[in-house]
Design a protein around this motif. Structure first.
Motif: not given
Length: 366
Positions: A90-97, A126-130
């Motif tokens: 996910a984009p932000r692990a601690h985001a509410s959603l 790029r980090h997502e792909e990694e």
């Protein structure tokens, strides 16, 4: 109040503890967790909330307390848990959603006999792909991917069009047909349509939609805008050309400049009596800026948002929002993955979940 219940604070805290200390690919059974005191300091939570979160994790068979020693990941998890792995990126692990989604994903994965890895891409493609590559190397058989929002120029060479075509990757919340992957999404067109209908029912006629750069492919926002336009057309209420020509804004992860938006809004002719913002945090920023300029909200201009973010529950003036069931969407994503892995599904499909409007009015002083 919608029938959908908000997740209690201790449940969200338990999901955050899972994300930090249970679901990372580098943890091992028997690893020691921080003490309750350390967790309280690190997570900014009260003693009772931390205790309830740990009790929930213990009841799920994920951790165990050893008297006089501390809290550990269970060496032998309770129940019939097989050593099959799924991944959630996910984009932000601690985001509410994201935490709401994780709650549904982890619960359904466990019920289906999977363990779950989780990682945050930090809104970097790029980090997502990694991370996808790392999780596959760690043994993940399938991935629930909450993708970073793409820009138009990124799609032709996007790794999801070319890599891991034989790997079950379910796209979560925001996706693109070019990827030819199964997707689980919310019905944002209908949501934009119904939010506009609600505004019309409350007497608003000059309804504007906060414009987004068309090259920023945030599918949810663009579909809500299409729903807004369709609802206005069906109601026979013309949309001024000035609303359609409003200079598109960039979407950044940090909050937009609410004061800039408020100034632009008041320069439009005719001045809108309602504005549909991208989501709740954007709505809050704009409401504060309008109030600073002496505009009465919602009496002169009503601002609405989306997603029912926890941080806005006590914000005044209260404003309408939506209640997307991210936990249920997460459950559906795991069910789709399980169907692929069991051979019951082989053609990419899109699964769409409806979202109710939550109409909120400011509290009145007595």
């Amino acid at each position: 109040m919608s029938a959908q219940k908000r997740l209690p604070t201790y449940v969200l805290l338990a999901e955050r503890i899972k994300a930090e200390w249970v679901s990372r690919p580098d943890v091992r059974p028997g690893d020691k967790l921080p003490t309750q005191h350390q967790l309280r300091q690190m997570l900014g939570a009260s003693r009772p909330t931390v205790a309830k979160a740990l009790a929930l994790l213990a009841a799920e068979g994920l951790i165990e307390s050893r008297q006089g020693s501390g809290i550990y990941l269970r060496s032998t998890p309770l129940g019939n848990t097989r050593t099959r792995l799924l991944s959630f990126v996910a984009p932000r692990a601690h985001a509410s959603l994201v935490l709401r989604a994780y709650y549904g994903i982890e619960r359904r994965a466990r019920q289906r006999g999977y363990q779950l890895l989780m990682a945050s891409s930090e809104n970097d493609v790029r980090h997502e792909e990694e991370l996808v590559e790392q999780h596959l190397q760690a043994g993940a058989q399938g991935i629930v991917l909450y993708p970073v929002t793409r820009w138009r120029h990124q799609l032709p060479a996007d790794y999801l069009r070319h890599r891991w075509r034989d790997v079950p990757i379910v796209i979560f919340d925001i996706g693109y047909e070019e990827w030819e992957r199964p997707m689980v999404l919310f019905d944002n067109f209908r949501l934009g349509y119904e939010m506009t209908q609600a505004l019309l029912a409350h007497g608003h006629r000059r309804i504007a939609f906060l414009p987004l750069n068309p090259d920023c492919l945030h599918r949810s926002i663009h579909e809500r805008r299409e729903g807004w336009l369709s609802a206005m057309q069906d109601a026979g209420v013309p949309v001024p050309q000035s609303y359609l020509r409003w200079t598109p804004l960039e979407r950044r992860e940090e909050n937009i400049d609410g004061e800039e938006v408020a100034h632009q809004l008041l320069q439009i002719s005719p001045v809108p009596d309602a504005l549909i913002a991208w989501e709740d945090s954007t709505a809050v920023s704009i409401i504060r800026a309008l109030q600073k300029l002496g505009v009465s909200v919602p009496e002169e201009i009503r601002v609405v948002g989306f997603d029912d973010l926890e941080a806005t529950h006590f914000f005044q003036p209260a404003f309408p929002t939506s209640q997307p069931d991210f936990a249920r969407l997460g459950e559906i994503a795991v069910e789709v993955l399980d169907e692929w892995l069991s051979g019951r599904q082989s053609t990419p499909r899109t699964y769409i979940l409806s979202v109710p409007v939550l109409w909120r009015e400011p509290r009145t002083l007595r």
